[in-house]
Motif scaffolding. Structure first.
Motif, mmCIF file in Angstrom:
data_model
loop_
_atom_site.group_PDB
_atom_site.id
_atom_site.type_symbol
_atom_site.label_atom_id
_atom_site.label_comp_id
_atom_site.label_asym_id
_atom_site.label_seq_id
_atom_site.Cartn_x
_atom_site.Cartn_y
_atom_site.Cartn_z
ATOM 1 N N PRO A 19 -2.083 -2.670 9.860
ATOM 2 C CA PRO A 19 -1.285 -3.532 8.971
ATOM 3 C C PRO A 19 -1.163 -2.989 7.554
ATOM 4 N N VAL A 20 -2.207 -2.305 7.083
ATOM 5 C CA VAL A 20 -2.163 -1.769 5.716
ATOM 6 C C VAL A 20 -1.128 -0.656 5.605
ATOM 7 N N MET A 21 -1.147 0.277 6.538
ATOM 8 C CA MET A 21 -0.181 1.377 6.518
ATOM 9 C C MET A 21 1.240 0.858 6.700
ATOM 10 N N GLY A 22 1.401 -0.175 7.522
ATOM 11 C CA GLY A 22 2.725 -0.742 7.715
ATOM 12 C C GLY A 22 3.282 -1.336 6.432
ATOM 13 N N SER A 50 -5.411 -7.384 1.836
ATOM 14 C CA SER A 50 -5.817 -6.291 2.724
ATOM 15 C C SER A 50 -7.320 -6.302 2.948
ATOM 16 N N LEU A 51 -8.093 -6.585 1.897
ATOM 17 C CA LEU A 51 -9.549 -6.654 2.053
ATOM 18 C C LEU A 51 -9.940 -7.835 2.937
ATOM 19 N N VAL A 107 -13.018 -16.266 7.250
ATOM 20 C CA VAL A 107 -12.270 -15.316 6.416
ATOM 21 C C VAL A 107 -10.782 -15.379 6.732
ATOM 22 N N LEU A 108 -10.423 -15.540 8.006
ATOM 23 C CA LEU A 108 -9.009 -15.651 8.363
ATOM 24 C C LEU A 108 -8.368 -16.886 7.745
ATOM 25 N N LEU A 109 -9.097 -17.985 7.715
ATOM 26 C CA LEU A 109 -8.547 -19.202 7.108
ATOM 27 C C LEU A 109 -8.333 -19.010 5.607
ATOM 28 N N VAL A 110 -9.320 -18.433 4.942
ATOM 29 C CA VAL A 110 -9.182 -18.178 3.509
ATOM 30 C C VAL A 110 -8.070 -17.173 3.254
ATOM 31 N N TRP A 111 -8.011 -16.143 4.097
ATOM 32 C CA TRP A 111 -6.968 -15.123 3.965
ATOM 33 C C TRP A 111 -5.573 -15.742 4.118
ATOM 34 N N ARG A 119 0.100 -18.129 -0.758
ATOM 35 C CA ARG A 119 0.232 -18.446 -2.180
ATOM 36 C C ARG A 119 0.500 -17.239 -3.070
ATOM 37 N N THR A 120 0.339 -16.041 -2.536
ATOM 38 C CA THR A 120 0.602 -14.863 -3.356
ATOM 39 C C THR A 120 2.075 -14.483 -3.260
ATOM 40 N N ALA A 121 2.600 -13.915 -4.330
ATOM 41 C CA ALA A 121 4.036 -13.616 -4.391
ATOM 42 C C ALA A 121 4.446 -12.506 -3.440
ATOM 43 N N GLN A 122 3.584 -11.490 -3.278
ATOM 44 C CA GLN A 122 3.897 -10.349 -2.420
ATOM 45 C C GLN A 122 2.742 -10.131 -1.431
ATOM 46 N N PRO A 123 2.720 -10.915 -0.361
ATOM 47 C CA PRO A 123 1.589 -10.873 0.565
ATOM 48 C C PRO A 123 1.583 -9.613 1.430
ATOM 49 N N LEU A 124 0.401 -9.282 1.933
ATOM 50 C CA LEU A 124 0.278 -8.175 2.891
ATOM 51 C C LEU A 124 1.066 -8.493 4.153
#
Length: 494
Positions: free
Chosen positions: A74-77, A211-212, A248-252, A258-263
């Motif tokens: 997902p990060v490379m994508g 990503s983290l 962690v998935l729920l928090v992620w 809520r972030t403007a440019q999500p992963l």
């Protein structure tokens, strides 16, 4: 954006030879990456001796690749969409070559794990390649080319097994990794020379927190799945990892919304077409890998069991090799059905074929040719399905999110294969017979795994049935890609 989308089609339409070169190079890159994953299989039983480590520690040479691939895909994508898909493709191939060289020079556990981790970071090559095809190829070439690119995973894996077995039998084991490095260099040179960089990008800032968070959740989940059988499914470490993955998935997810440019754009992933394609991908990943676990063991178990065929690893590779060729051969047929009936129908056909293949395996497993036939039938079904999935994903997301969406779909398949490995491992370890003081999987254990594989294919069929109907040309026209998503978004707003 419309001009950017039209540009690749016009360029591809005026230069068919260039399009052929793009397809050939990207398919080769996909085959090289899948070869990397297969090359280590023949030496897994000998790894503890080669690395002077215990069997449980040596297994990290395989686990590390799985975890690294889950994180990198997902990060490379997302980075590909932002800064350039060709750049990330080249970066992935550099990581593959670097990891192969480290493994080739290693004689102990730690360097091997480092090298295999670097190799795993190259797993995004196939989704990146599919995304480049969307940007560069004319509309009429897209369905067939993406089907071929998806099939490269099976082709490389099937052809790599007999090649790796031959090398392991006749040469020093380090040659396996030198071979991987050499192929990676060839793929890098061809991509650098023949693949253009796309102008379709999102730009913006990379979501480091996202990503983290996703990486931590995936590592926790896949580590628990892959090691649960060894540690114990109720062991505190295993349970803690599962719990950590959920939290962690729920928090992620909260952060991504809520972030403007999500992963990962979660609003896009919950669209019906994307959601059910990804769910079907998990089921298909499970179903495909179940065969990879069953057939090699049936071929290698001693004939004294009454159902084992007592064959060598080289024979295993030769039996599995036709599957990859069948996947490649079905790519044009998959593309034709996708163009005329839509990728939903192609995916459902693939699911039916895979289910039939497993059903056939339950009654035909006593001769080598039986397993060759089963492998080819299942390979044909997987070829249909894997060719349809990119078309479904690209039919529902904008061009600026292609690499990230394809990478997430690839990740879903990987999660399916990981779950298949864990489930099959438990069944084969619990349903056993005793032979010469050794505990071996029973015939019924294999049949149960096959039945579950068939059930996973049926589940994929049912999930695919919930996909929206799609015009035949939507799967191949870049201009139409995203229209389905736009319609769903409009309906949601209404």
């Amino acid at each position: 954006m419309s001009e950017a989308l039209a540009r690749p089609a016009e360029a591809g339409g005026s230069a068919p030879p260039r399009s052929n070169g793009v397809v050939a190079v990207l398919a080769l890159a996909g085959i090289v990456v899948s070869l990397m994953q297969t090359l280590v299989i023949p030496i897994v039983p000998e790894l503890p001796g080669y690395l002077h480590a215990s069997a449980s520690n040596a297994a990290w040479a395989v686990t590390a690749t799985l975890l690294a691939a889950a994180v990198a895909t997902p990060v490379m994508g997302r980075l590909g969409d932002m800064v350039g898909k060709r750049l990330m493709l080249l970066t992935s191939l550099v990581l593959l070559v670097s990891g192969s060289v480290v493994c080739a020079l290693s004689d102990s556990l730690v360097p091997m794990i480092v090298g295999r981790t670097l190799q795993g970071l190259a797993a995004a090559v196939v989704p990146l390649g599919i995304s480049i095809m969307r940007d560069e190829l004319p509309p009429e070439r897209l369905a067939g080319s993406t089907a071929l690119m998806s099939a490269s995973l099976g082709v490389g894996g099937a052809l790599g097994l007999p090649s790796a077995a031959f090398i392991a039998d006749h040469f020093d084991w380090h040659v396996l990794f030198w071979t991987s490095a050499a192929l990676g260099v060839v793929a890098f040179a061809l991509v650098l020379t023949l693949i253009p960089e796309s102008k379709v990008r999102t730009g913006g800032h990379f979501d480091i927190v996202g990503s983290l968070g996703l990486s931590a959740a995936l590592v926790s989940l896949l580590l628990a799945i892959s090691k649960g059988a060894d540690w114990g499914w109720t062991d505190p470490v295993t349970m803690t990892l599962f719990a950590a993955a959920v939290v962690v998935l729920l928090v992620w997810g909260w952060w991504e919304l809520r972030t403007a440019q999500p992963l990962v754009d979660l609003r896009t992933t919950v669209r019906r077409q994307v959601l059910f394609t990804n769910l079907a991908s998990i089921a298909f990943g499970f179903s495909m890998f179940a065969m990879s676990l069953v057939l090699p063991q049936l071929l290698q178990l001693p004939t004294q069991t009454g159902y084992g065929l007592g064959r060598s690893m080289l024979t295993v590779g030769l039996v599995m090799a036709p599957q990859g060729l069948v996947m490649m051969a079905t790519a044009p047929l998959s593309a034709m059905i996708t163009k005329t009936r839509g990728p939903k129908i192609t995916l459902m056909i693939g699911a039916v074929i895979v289910a039939c293949g497993y059903g056939l395996n339950i009654v035909l497993m006593s001769q080598v040719w039986h397993l060759v036939l089963v492998s080819c039938v299942i390979g044909a079904g997987v070829g249909f399905a894997y060719g349809a999935m990119p078309a479904l994903i690209m039919g529902a997301v904008p061009a600026s999110e292609t690499a990230a969406a394809n990478s997430l779909n690839t990740l879903m398949r990987s999660i399916g294969t990981s779950v298949a490995s864990a489930v099959a491992g438990v069944i084969l370890a619990q349903m056993t017979i005793s032979l010469g003081g050794h505990s071996l999987p029973s015939e019924n254990a294999f049949k149960v795994v096959m039945a579950i594989g068939a059930g996973a294919a049926v589940l994929a069929f049912l999930l695919a049935s919930f996909l929206p109907g799609q015009r035949a040309d939507a799967a191949q026209a870049p201009e139409a890609v995203g229209q389905a998503g736009a319609v769903e978004a409009a309906e949601a707003k209404a």
